[in-house]
Design an enzyme around this catalytic site. Structure first.
Site, PDB file in Angstrom:
ATOM      1  N   SER A  35       7.527  -4.909  -3.093  1.00 20.99           N
ATOM      2  CA  SER A  35       7.532  -5.749  -1.884  1.00 20.99           C
ATOM      3  C   SER A  35       8.739  -6.662  -1.964  1.00 20.99           C
ATOM      4  CB  SER A  35       6.262  -6.603  -1.827  1.00 20.99           C
ATOM      5  OG  SER A  35       6.388  -7.590  -0.808  1.00 20.99           O
ATOM      6  N   TYR A  82       0.713 -12.429  -6.134  1.00 21.23           N
ATOM      7  CA  TYR A  82       1.082 -11.126  -5.570  1.00 21.23           C
ATOM      8  C   TYR A  82       2.577 -10.860  -5.776  1.00 21.23           C
ATOM      9  CZ  TYR A  82       2.222  -7.698  -1.884  1.00 21.23           C
ATOM     10  OH  TYR A  82       2.693  -6.612  -1.188  1.00 21.23           O
TER      11      TYR A  82
HETATM   12  P1  NAP Z   1      -3.462  -1.634   3.450  1.00 20.03           P
HETATM   13  O1  NAP Z   1      -3.220  -1.350   4.885  1.00 20.03           O
HETATM   14  O2  NAP Z   1      -4.276  -2.832   3.079  1.00 20.03           O
HETATM   15  O3  NAP Z   1      -4.066  -0.336   2.758  1.00 20.03           O
HETATM   16  C1  NAP Z   1      -4.394  -0.418   1.410  1.00 20.03           C
HETATM   17  C2  NAP Z   1      -4.771   0.938   0.878  1.00 20.03           C
HETATM   18  O4  NAP Z   1      -4.989   0.790  -0.527  1.00 20.03           O
HETATM   19  C3  NAP Z   1      -6.047   1.464   1.458  1.00 20.03           C
HETATM   20  O5  NAP Z   1      -5.975   2.867   1.465  1.00 20.03           O
HETATM   21  C4  NAP Z   1      -7.100   0.976   0.471  1.00 20.03           C
HETATM   22  O6  NAP Z   1      -8.246   1.837   0.391  1.00 20.03           O
HETATM   23  C5  NAP Z   1      -6.335   1.087  -0.821  1.00 20.03           C
HETATM   24  N1  NAP Z   1      -6.798   0.180  -1.852  1.00 20.03           N
HETATM   25  C6  NAP Z   1      -7.093  -1.139  -1.767  1.00 20.03           C
HETATM   26  N2  NAP Z   1      -7.494  -1.598  -2.963  1.00 20.03           N
HETATM   27  C7  NAP Z   1      -7.458  -0.544  -3.806  1.00 20.03           C
HETATM   28  C8  NAP Z   1      -7.776  -0.365  -5.159  1.00 20.03           C
HETATM   29  N3  NAP Z   1      -8.234  -1.361  -5.930  1.00 20.03           N
HETATM   30  N4  NAP Z   1      -7.633   0.876  -5.695  1.00 20.03           N
HETATM   31  C9  NAP Z   1      -7.194   1.910  -4.953  1.00 20.03           C
HETATM   32  N5  NAP Z   1      -6.885   1.804  -3.671  1.00 20.03           N
HETATM   33  C10 NAP Z   1      -7.009   0.587  -3.096  1.00 20.03           C
HETATM   34  O7  NAP Z   1      -2.042  -1.818   2.664  1.00 20.03           O
HETATM   35  P2  NAP Z   1      -0.539  -1.472   3.101  1.00 20.03           P
HETATM   36  O8  NAP Z   1      -0.028  -2.591   3.917  1.00 20.03           O
HETATM   37  O9  NAP Z   1      -0.444  -0.096   3.611  1.00 20.03           O
HETATM   38  O10 NAP Z   1       0.200  -1.609   1.689  1.00 20.03           O
HETATM   39  C11 NAP Z   1       0.488  -0.489   0.856  1.00 20.03           C
HETATM   40  C12 NAP Z   1       1.400  -0.965  -0.255  1.00 20.03           C
HETATM   41  O11 NAP Z   1       2.595  -1.528   0.301  1.00 20.03           O
HETATM   42  C13 NAP Z   1       0.796  -2.055  -1.137  1.00 20.03           C
HETATM   43  O12 NAP Z   1       1.161  -1.849  -2.472  1.00 20.03           O
HETATM   44  C14 NAP Z   1       1.418  -3.317  -0.604  1.00 20.03           C
HETATM   45  O13 NAP Z   1       1.465  -4.342  -1.572  1.00 20.03           O
HETATM   46  C15 NAP Z   1       2.787  -2.819  -0.223  1.00 20.03           C
HETATM   47  N6  NAP Z   1       3.439  -3.670   0.780  1.00 20.03           N
HETATM   48  C16 NAP Z   1       2.925  -3.832   2.030  1.00 20.03           C
HETATM   49  C17 NAP Z   1       3.569  -4.673   2.928  1.00 20.03           C
HETATM   50  C18 NAP Z   1       3.052  -4.911   4.327  1.00 20.03           C
HETATM   51  O14 NAP Z   1       3.578  -5.808   5.023  1.00 20.03           O
HETATM   52  N7  NAP Z   1       2.074  -4.173   4.823  1.00 20.03           N
HETATM   53  C19 NAP Z   1       4.730  -5.365   2.548  1.00 20.03           C
HETATM   54  C20 NAP Z   1       5.218  -5.170   1.271  1.00 20.03           C
HETATM   55  C21 NAP Z   1       4.585  -4.331   0.387  1.00 20.03           C
HETATM   56  P3  NAP Z   1      -9.576   1.577   1.304  1.00 20.03           P
HETATM   57  O15 NAP Z   1      -9.204   2.004   2.693  1.00 20.03           O
HETATM   58  O16 NAP Z   1     -10.616   2.445   0.698  1.00 20.03           O
HETATM   59  O17 NAP Z   1      -9.849   0.106   1.208  1.00 20.03           O
END
Ligand code: NAP
Length: 248
Positions: free
Chosen positions: A143, A157
């Protein structure tokens, strides 16, 4: 047709879901990991199957080593592993460091850091030429928080993503001579449910005025970069950390 398997942790929603669909289009057999939302993971599998792709959903909390071992066992039964996307990640409710419990910080590190390293360990055991494998690619979701530090929001985080960056560089060097490339994407503000899970659903849109491109990103814009890193088009890219953040 690529008959190799890609494991995507947290593939049921958001960036992981978009990456799963993108990988299926490139011919990967996709293992869609999920923590709790089986219906969402099944929906991703069904969408891939509807386009004649192959996918399975496997429940795996990456905070649990036993779950990770079961995830990789399920993938082994599906086909030879060619790639891992360490996408699963969590944030916490907005808080200052002087308000954080030890349990919160430990869970953040267990999921975002230890989980990613353990998944990579299992992937290296299968893909490294040192272990008789045919090589592969590992992409970690970091991130831009790793650079910004996320003060007054979630410094824990940000620190976990800083660890992901260091891990990406080090592991990439460690396995560069064994047919494995390792890279990380640092997304900026992406429109997914992660912000709501931290108790601030409007966060990305509210902060988007500070993004040089003046908008949030879409999950597909991150997935496109991941899919490129997984492809031979990125054959000389390793230990690299790439910002996909609209300039943030
Ligand atoms: P999201 O929409 O919250 O989706 C999270 C996914 O991870 C879901 O499939 C969830 O499964 C799964 N998950 C949550 N806790 C878990 C655990 N303990 N073990 C295994 N799976 C788990 O997240 P996202 O925004 O797509 O983010 C994906 C990645 O990108 C993350 O690493 C996040 O830190 C990074 N990121 C995101 C952003 C942003 O702005 N969105 C920015 C920077 C970095 P369930 O559906 O079963 O809960």
């Amino acid at each position: 047709m690529n008959d190799r398997v890609v494991i995507i942790t947290g593939g049921s929603r958001g960036i992981g879901r978009a990456t799963a669909l993108g990988c299926a289009k490139r011919g990967f057999k996709v293992v869609v990991g999920y923590a709790s939302n089986a219906a969402a993971a099944d929906e991703v599998v069904a969408e891939i199957a509807a386009s004649n792709g192959k996918a399975i959903a496997v429940k795996c909390d990456v905070g649990s080593e036993a779950d990770i071992l079961a995830l990789f066992a399920a993938a082994d039964a599906f086909g030879p592993l060619g790639a891992l996307v360490n996408n699963a990640g969590i944030v916490g409710p907005t808080a200052r460091v002087d308000e954080m419990s030890a349990e919160r910080i430990q869970r953040m590190m267990a999921v975002n850091v230890t989980g990613s390293i353990l998944c990579a360990r299992e992937a290296v055991k299968r893909m490294s030429t040192r272990h008789g494998g045919k090589g592969g690619v590992i992409v970690n979701l970091s991130s831009v928080a790793a650079k910004l530090g996320s003060p007054n929001t979630y410094v824990d985080y940000a620190a976990s993503k800083g660890a992901v960056d260091s891990f990406t560089v080090g592991l990439g060097h460690e396995v560069a001579g064994e047919g494995i490339r390792v890279a990380a994407i640092r997304p900026g503000l992406i429109d997914t449910e992660i912000h709501a899970s931290g108790g601030d659903p409007e966060r990305a849109h509210r902060l988007s005025v500070n993004v040089p491109m003046k908008r949030v990103g879409r999950a597909e814009e991150i997935a496109n970069a991941v899919v490129w890193l997984l492809s031979d088009e990125a054959s000389y890219v390793t230990s690299a950390i790439i910002d996909v953040s609209g300039g943030r």
